[in-house]
Write an enzyme that holds these catalytic residues in place. Structure first.
Site, short mmCIF file in Angstrom:
data_model
loop_
_atom_site.label_atom_id
_atom_site.label_comp_id
_atom_site.label_asym_id
_atom_site.label_seq_id
_atom_site.Cartn_x
_atom_site.Cartn_y
_atom_site.Cartn_z
N ARG A 50 -5.36 -28.83 -2.20
CA ARG A 50 -6.16 -28.13 -3.04
C ARG A 50 -5.73 -26.56 -3.31
O ARG A 50 -5.24 -25.98 -1.99
CB ARG A 50 -7.47 -28.15 -2.29
CG ARG A 50 -8.33 -29.38 -2.10
CD ARG A 50 -9.73 -29.49 -1.56
NE ARG A 50 -9.30 -29.06 -0.17
CZ ARG A 50 -10.56 -29.01 0.60
NH1 ARG A 50 -11.63 -29.12 0.37
NH2 ARG A 50 -10.25 -28.58 1.85
N ASP A 52 -6.21 -22.66 -4.13
CA ASP A 52 -7.49 -21.61 -4.10
C ASP A 52 -7.79 -20.91 -5.48
O ASP A 52 -6.93 -21.30 -6.47
CB ASP A 52 -7.06 -20.51 -3.16
CG ASP A 52 -7.16 -21.06 -1.89
OD1 ASP A 52 -7.76 -21.80 -1.50
OD2 ASP A 52 -6.24 -20.40 -0.81
N ARG A 213 0.59 -17.49 1.06
CA ARG A 213 0.30 -16.05 0.73
C ARG A 213 0.54 -15.25 1.87
O ARG A 213 0.86 -14.09 1.66
CB ARG A 213 -1.06 -16.05 -0.08
CG ARG A 213 -0.78 -16.68 -1.42
CD ARG A 213 -2.02 -16.20 -2.41
NE ARG A 213 -3.30 -16.85 -2.05
CZ ARG A 213 -4.44 -16.32 -2.19
NH1 ARG A 213 -4.71 -14.99 -2.46
NH2 ARG A 213 -5.34 -16.88 -1.59
#
Length: 284
Positions: A50, A52, A213
């Site tokens: 999944r 973001d 990230r």
């Protein structure tokens, strides 16, 4: 039921991530709504990973299961295979619904023991980042965040080489209840491309929430001189030792991140890999 693998990509700019959320534009909702229209039945997607809100995917993988009636409706009066009909009609319905930021690359019938999520061996991502040295391509500005000043890409590359392997990535993850933050980071590479844009390539068995990230954010701290080259490895070593480093994460903007590929074993190993992944998850 027949299982199909869908290979797709999307520009995440205008999506609130992959997963369905009430009232929000998501990739999963777009794909599943399109599937329901062309098959006449609900088709739940299982996704490799999944993404973001704002994160892109060049090659994402999902699987779906369709019954005989759904396949008959899908094919209709044509003489196409189920794979060809699903590819053509899903592309068509997504375009008709205005989802030009989703691309269906391919559709393949797969064995029942293929699982887009649990059969995966690894996922790879790339993060693009421009600094003072970079040539700014106006066509790529929506997917290339800018850093003020110049970054030391060589120092970032050195720091990256020290955190690869099997580790507890807690300092660079947002923990979820009951989930482990231990991951195997197969690759973390920092380079400048032909336009002097910094590209950061990562490949791991899986990534926990915000891990990509946040790792990029740590490398930026190194490149800007705010952290020593050894600091990311030191934080991970503390986590490996069972400590909880009290260092706030720096999570970089979503628009620079792309899911580039998902790797799978040979078909005869789908079931074994899925069982291994699920067993590990049950132990978390």
């Amino acid at each position: 039921m027949t299982r199909f693998r869908l290979d797709l990509g999307y520009r995440g700019t205008d999506f609130h991530g992959w997963a369905k959320q009430p009232g929000l534009r998501t990739v999963q909702d777009a794909v599943e709504s399109g599937l329901e229209r062309i098959t006449g039945t609900e088709a739940a997607t299982v996704v490799a990973g999944r993404t973001d809100a704002g994160v892109h995917a060049r090659r994402q993988v999902v699987h779906i299961d369709l019954g005989d009636e759904a396949i008959e409706k899908l094919i209709g009066q044509s003489n196409r295979s189920a794979e060809a009909a699903l590819l053509s009609r899903l592309r068509g319905v997504l375009a008709a619904d205005g989802f030009h930021d989703i691309v269906i690359h391919a559709v393949t019938e797969v064995p029942d023991d293929f699982d887009a999520r649990f059969s995966a061996l690894w996922r790879s991502y790339q993060y693009r980042l421009a600094d003072h040295r970079s040539f700014i391509d106006p066509l790529l500005t929506p997917v290339t965040p800018r850093h003020k000043g110049e970054l030391d890409a060589e120092a970032m590359a050195e720091a990256a080489s020290e955190v690869q392997g099997l580790h507890d990535f807690l300092p660079f993850c947002k923990p979820r209840e009951g989930a482990t933050t231990i991951r195997t980071l197969h690759e973390l590479r920092v380079e400048r491309d032909q336009d002097a844009v910094i590209t950061i390539d990562l490949r791991a068995d899986a990534f926990c929430h915000h891990m990509v990230r946040a790792l990029v954010g740590g490398l930026i701290k190194v490149g800007s001189g705010n952290w020593a080259v050894t600091r990311p490895a030191e934080l991970i070593a503390e986590a490996d030792a069972g400590l909880t480093p009290d260092v706030p994460m720096f999570v970089t903007p979503a628009e620079g991140l792309v899911l580039t590929e998902v790797g799978y074993p040979a078909p005869e190993d789908y079931a074994a890999r899925a069982a291994q992944t699920m067993a590990r998850r049950d132990q978390e």
